[in-house]
Write a protein that holds these residues in place. Structure first.
Motif, PDB file in Angstrom:
ATOM      1  N   PHE A   1       0.823  -1.207   0.000  1.00 12.98           N
ATOM      2  CA  PHE A   1       0.000   0.000   0.000  1.00 12.98           C
ATOM      3  C   PHE A   1       0.864   1.266   0.000  1.00 12.98           C
ATOM      4  O   PHE A   1       0.657   2.174  -0.795  1.00 12.98           O
ATOM      5  CB  PHE A   1      -0.948   0.003   1.209  1.00 12.98           C
ATOM      6  CG  PHE A   1      -1.841   1.208   1.257  1.00 12.98           C
ATOM      7  CD1 PHE A   1      -2.940   1.314   0.414  1.00 12.98           C
ATOM      8  CD2 PHE A   1      -1.561   2.265   2.124  1.00 12.98           C
ATOM      9  CE1 PHE A   1      -3.743   2.442   0.433  1.00 12.98           C
ATOM     10  CE2 PHE A   1      -2.364   3.397   2.154  1.00 12.98           C
ATOM     11  CZ  PHE A   1      -3.460   3.486   1.302  1.00 12.98           C
ATOM     12  N   SER A   2       1.879   1.289   0.863  1.00 12.25           N
ATOM     13  CA  SER A   2       2.686   2.509   1.006  1.00 12.25           C
ATOM     14  C   SER A   2       3.576   2.755  -0.203  1.00 12.25           C
ATOM     15  O   SER A   2       3.739   3.888  -0.637  1.00 12.25           O
ATOM     16  CB  SER A   2       3.590   2.434   2.230  1.00 12.25           C
ATOM     17  OG  SER A   2       2.876   2.021   3.341  1.00 12.25           O
ATOM     18  N   VAL A   3       4.175   1.673  -0.717  1.00 10.17           N
ATOM     19  CA  VAL A   3       5.150   1.855  -1.788  1.00 10.17           C
ATOM     20  C   VAL A   3       4.468   1.833  -3.145  1.00 10.17           C
ATOM     21  O   VAL A   3       4.558   2.784  -3.925  1.00 10.17           O
ATOM     22  CB  VAL A   3       6.250   0.761  -1.724  1.00 10.17           C
ATOM     23  CG1 VAL A   3       7.261   0.981  -2.829  1.00 10.17           C
ATOM     24  CG2 VAL A   3       6.910   0.767  -0.357  1.00 10.17           C
ATOM     25  N   LEU A   4       3.755   0.739  -3.422  1.00  8.77           N
ATOM     26  CA  LEU A   4       3.235   0.562  -4.779  1.00  8.77           C
ATOM     27  C   LEU A   4       2.023   1.453  -5.048  1.00  8.77           C
ATOM     28  O   LEU A   4       1.765   1.807  -6.189  1.00  8.77           O
ATOM     29  CB  LEU A   4       2.876  -0.907  -5.029  1.00  8.77           C
ATOM     30  CG  LEU A   4       4.084  -1.859  -5.008  1.00  8.77           C
ATOM     31  CD1 LEU A   4       3.676  -3.255  -5.440  1.00  8.77           C
ATOM     32  CD2 LEU A   4       5.220  -1.345  -5.882  1.00  8.77           C
TER      33      LEU A   4
ATOM     34  N   ALA B   1      14.624  -0.702 -11.381  1.00 12.08           N
ATOM     35  CA  ALA B   1      14.937   0.129 -10.216  1.00 12.08           C
ATOM     36  C   ALA B   1      13.774   0.127  -9.232  1.00 12.08           C
ATOM     37  O   ALA B   1      13.969   0.168  -8.017  1.00 12.08           O
ATOM     38  CB  ALA B   1      15.244   1.548 -10.660  1.00 12.08           C
ATOM     39  N   LEU B   2      12.554   0.048  -9.754  1.00 10.21           N
ATOM     40  CA  LEU B   2      11.384   0.023  -8.886  1.00 10.21           C
ATOM     41  C   LEU B   2      11.383  -1.237  -8.029  1.00 10.21           C
ATOM     42  O   LEU B   2      11.131  -1.180  -6.822  1.00 10.21           O
ATOM     43  CB  LEU B   2      10.107   0.104  -9.734  1.00 10.21           C
ATOM     44  CG  LEU B   2       8.802   0.021  -8.962  1.00 10.21           C
ATOM     45  CD1 LEU B   2       8.626   1.239  -8.076  1.00 10.21           C
ATOM     46  CD2 LEU B   2       7.619  -0.101  -9.920  1.00 10.21           C
ATOM     47  N   SER B   3      11.697  -2.387  -8.622  1.00 13.19           N
ATOM     48  CA  SER B   3      11.647  -3.618  -7.832  1.00 13.19           C
ATOM     49  C   SER B   3      12.762  -3.610  -6.796  1.00 13.19           C
ATOM     50  O   SER B   3      12.567  -4.053  -5.661  1.00 13.19           O
ATOM     51  CB  SER B   3      11.697  -4.865  -8.722  1.00 13.19           C
ATOM     52  OG  SER B   3      12.831  -4.873  -9.514  1.00 13.19           O
ATOM     53  N   ASN B   4      13.899  -3.091  -7.164  1.00 13.49           N
ATOM     54  CA  ASN B   4      14.997  -2.961  -6.209  1.00 13.49           C
ATOM     55  C   ASN B   4      14.573  -2.118  -4.997  1.00 13.49           C
ATOM     56  O   ASN B   4      14.777  -2.494  -3.847  1.00 13.49           O
ATOM     57  CB  ASN B   4      16.173  -2.303  -6.935  1.00 13.49           C
ATOM     58  CG  ASN B   4      17.441  -2.388  -6.129  1.00 13.49           C
ATOM     59  OD1 ASN B   4      17.608  -3.305  -5.327  1.00 13.49           O
ATOM     60  ND2 ASN B   4      18.328  -1.428  -6.327  1.00 13.49           N
ATOM     61  N   ASN B   5      13.940  -0.973  -5.282  1.00 14.20           N
ATOM     62  CA  ASN B   5      13.494  -0.094  -4.208  1.00 14.20           C
ATOM     63  C   ASN B   5      12.367  -0.721  -3.394  1.00 14.20           C
ATOM     64  O   ASN B   5      12.289  -0.528  -2.189  1.00 14.20           O
ATOM     65  CB  ASN B   5      13.025   1.237  -4.774  1.00 14.20           C
ATOM     66  CG  ASN B   5      14.179   2.197  -4.948  1.00 14.20           C
ATOM     67  OD1 ASN B   5      14.598   2.848  -4.018  1.00 14.20           O
ATOM     68  ND2 ASN B   5      14.711   2.246  -6.162  1.00 14.20           N
ATOM     69  N   PHE B   6      11.496  -1.463  -4.065  1.00 10.48           N
ATOM     70  CA  PHE B   6      10.390  -2.069  -3.346  1.00 10.48           C
ATOM     71  C   PHE B   6      10.909  -3.058  -2.303  1.00 10.48           C
ATOM     72  O   PHE B   6      10.452  -3.077  -1.155  1.00 10.48           O
ATOM     73  CB  PHE B   6       9.410  -2.756  -4.297  1.00 10.48           C
ATOM     74  CG  PHE B   6       8.274  -3.416  -3.569  1.00 10.48           C
ATOM     75  CD1 PHE B   6       7.301  -2.653  -2.939  1.00 10.48           C
ATOM     76  CD2 PHE B   6       8.198  -4.797  -3.469  1.00 10.48           C
ATOM     77  CE1 PHE B   6       6.272  -3.256  -2.224  1.00 10.48           C
ATOM     78  CE2 PHE B   6       7.173  -5.408  -2.764  1.00 10.48           C
ATOM     79  CZ  PHE B   6       6.210  -4.626  -2.143  1.00 10.48           C
ATOM     80  N   ILE B   7      11.875  -3.869  -2.710  1.00  9.02           N
ATOM     81  CA  ILE B   7      12.442  -4.836  -1.763  1.00  9.02           C
ATOM     82  C   ILE B   7      13.076  -4.122  -0.574  1.00  9.02           C
ATOM     83  O   ILE B   7      12.844  -4.465   0.589  1.00  9.02           O
ATOM     84  CB  ILE B   7      13.469  -5.735  -2.486  1.00  9.02           C
ATOM     85  CG1 ILE B   7      12.718  -6.690  -3.417  1.00  9.02           C
ATOM     86  CG2 ILE B   7      14.317  -6.522  -1.489  1.00  9.02           C
ATOM     87  CD1 ILE B   7      13.592  -7.418  -4.388  1.00  9.02           C
TER      88      ILE B   7
END
Lengths: 222, 254
Positions: free
Chosen positions: A30-33, A152-158
């Protein structure tokens, strides 16, 4: 006399660990995506816009938020907002709010980079066929830019998902919170923290794998 | 004399302090094919971009079919609303040096985007129009290919189809073969020639002198932000009046 491994106390409360993991994931998604993404997109467009005011506001936001530790931000949100401004929020709301603002700053940079990497001619080609600036953004810039930003988005999400563990400090019942609780109740230190580690690693690995599938699905054929 | 479809009157354009267009006048009738030649920095591309409203201009006016584009008519000259500019832009079709296809859309998708989003045609109708134009530029068989899967010449032909499918009053070509490998130049020039033969009104900026000679009804020589000389291709190429044009032609390749 060696240490006798005994996982039974951990398995007994495994459902707590699972529910903690689930809460962490839900908060991150919820917060990130959702929220962080919207903030990031808006701020990235603001940072690359022609308006000096918009550029300044967006860059002040990124500079301030990205340079503060998330633990500190969380404490400010949780303690200062209610006390000084009378804003009543519970601990989960406080953390979700913190993580959203924090994620937004990181994603702003991700999307700003992706926007700058686009060839200038792309926007002009959209305008040239008669699309408005807004339509060009929606139908041309966004679809290309989001694909470029995905790794880069998946890296940041993790990375941001792992930050949910700091919420344990304000007693948000997520994975680290329950792990510590089990640790305190049973003293099964090695067992509980190793199980907890495996759960983080497994979930992050799955997230990365899942996002790689999305990346491949959406890849532009060439 | 029929009514002009494109009129450029006293066009001035500055980039910061540098004046790149110092009063350009040009008129085109329906079916005209005009090539603009001149050395780099002479203002040819800038003029073309002004006509497509991709550049602001400080002075002068541009009319398409009598309609003042980009700005309201003097003396209360101000830039038009964005939606208005977008509509006026679609009266001209622009083909770029670097093709600028939408990389995430197939050849067909590139052509239909404007038809569905700008002209708001139903998908089936847009597809039919797009397929007709892709056929016309020889790209029907590759309509489902993505730009990354096409050669430069093929991409540029799709870009031509994308622009012309919008049914513009004037087609603008900005050095459309400059980024192509030599062996791919002709397939693009042949498409343009056949469109010219069909009576499409076209304004071309080009370094291909032989092509300009063959295809144009009129050739315009620009120098330092002004039109230095213009006329029928035979006159311009064989009998230049100004020394600058003569010098330019001496160094140009045919």
């Amino acid at each position: 006399m060696g240490y006798q491994l005994n996982f039974a106390p951990v398995w007994r409360d495994f459902d707590l660990l699972l529910s903690g993991l689930a809460l962490g994931l839900v908060m991150a998604i919820f917060s990130v995506l959702v929220v962080g993404n919207l903030i990031g997109l808006a701020a990235a467009f603001a940072m690359t816009s022609r308006s000096t005011a918009l550029r300044r506001i967006a860059s002040a936001y990124v500079t301030i938020i990205r340079n503060l530790p998330i633990f500190f931000l969380m404490l400010v949100t949780f303690f200062v907002l209610p006390q000084q401004f009378g804003i009543r929020i519970d601990k989960v709301q406080a953390f979700v709010g913190t993580l959203s603002i924090y994620a937004g700053a990181y994603l702003t940079e991700v999307y700003r980079g992706a926007l700058l990497a686009l060839p200038k001619g792309l926007r002009e080609a959209g305008l040239a066929i008669g699309l408005t600036e807004g339509q060009t953004r929606l139908w041309v810039i966004l679809p290309v830019m989001l694909r470029n930003a995905l790794p880069a988005l998946s890296n940041n999400f993790i990375s941001l998902f792992k930050d949910t563990s700091v919420a344990a400090a304000i007693a948000v019942p997520e994975l680290t919170f329950y792990a510590r609780q089990i640790n305190n109740n049973t003293f099964r230190v090695i067992e509980v923290w190793s199980v907890c580690s495996l759960m983080y690693v497994a979930v992050c690995y799955l997230i990365a794998a899942g996002l790689r599938v999305v990346e491949r699905r959406l890849a532009i054929p060439r | 004399m029929s009514k002009p479809v494109l009129e450029i009157l006293g066009l001035h354009k500055k980039f910061k302090e540098i004046e790149v267009l110092k009063g350009v006048d040009l008129e085109m009738e329906p079916g005209d094919v005009v090539s603009v030649i001149g050395s780099s920095g002479s203002g040819k591309t800038t003029m073309l971009r002004c006509v497509n409203l991709l550049e602001d201009f400080e002075q002068g006016s541009i009319r398409i079919d009598g309609e003042e584009i980009g700005y309201t008519a003097a003396p209360q000259r101000r830039r038009r609303k964005e939606s208005e500019i977008a509509r006026q832009r679609s009266m001209t079709g622009m083909v770029f040096q670097q093709f600028n296809l939408f990389p995430h859309l197939s050849a067909l998708g590139n052509v239909t985007l404007g038809l569905t989003k700008v002209k708001q045609l139903p998908k089936a109708e847009a597809t039919a129009i797009a397929e007709r134009w892709l056929e016309r530029v020889g790209m029907a068989e590759r309509r489902n290919h993505y730009p990354g899967q096409l050669s430069g010449g093929q991409q540029q032909r799709v870009a031509i189809a994308r622009a012309i499918a919008m049914n513009p009053k004037v087609m603008l070509f900005d050095e459309v073969t400059s980024a192509l490998d030599p062996e791919l130049v002709n397939e693009v020039l042949n498409v343009i020639k056949s469109l010219a033969a069909d009576g499409m009104t076209m304004l071309l900026v080009t370094h291909e002198m032989k092509f300009a000679y063959e295809v144009s009804r009129r050739v315009v020589f620009m120098n330092q932000g002004r039109i230095e000389e213009q006329g029928a291709p035979e006159a311009v190429f064989h009998n230049p009046q100004s020394k600058r044009l003569a010098d330019f032609l001496k160094n140009a390749k045919f």
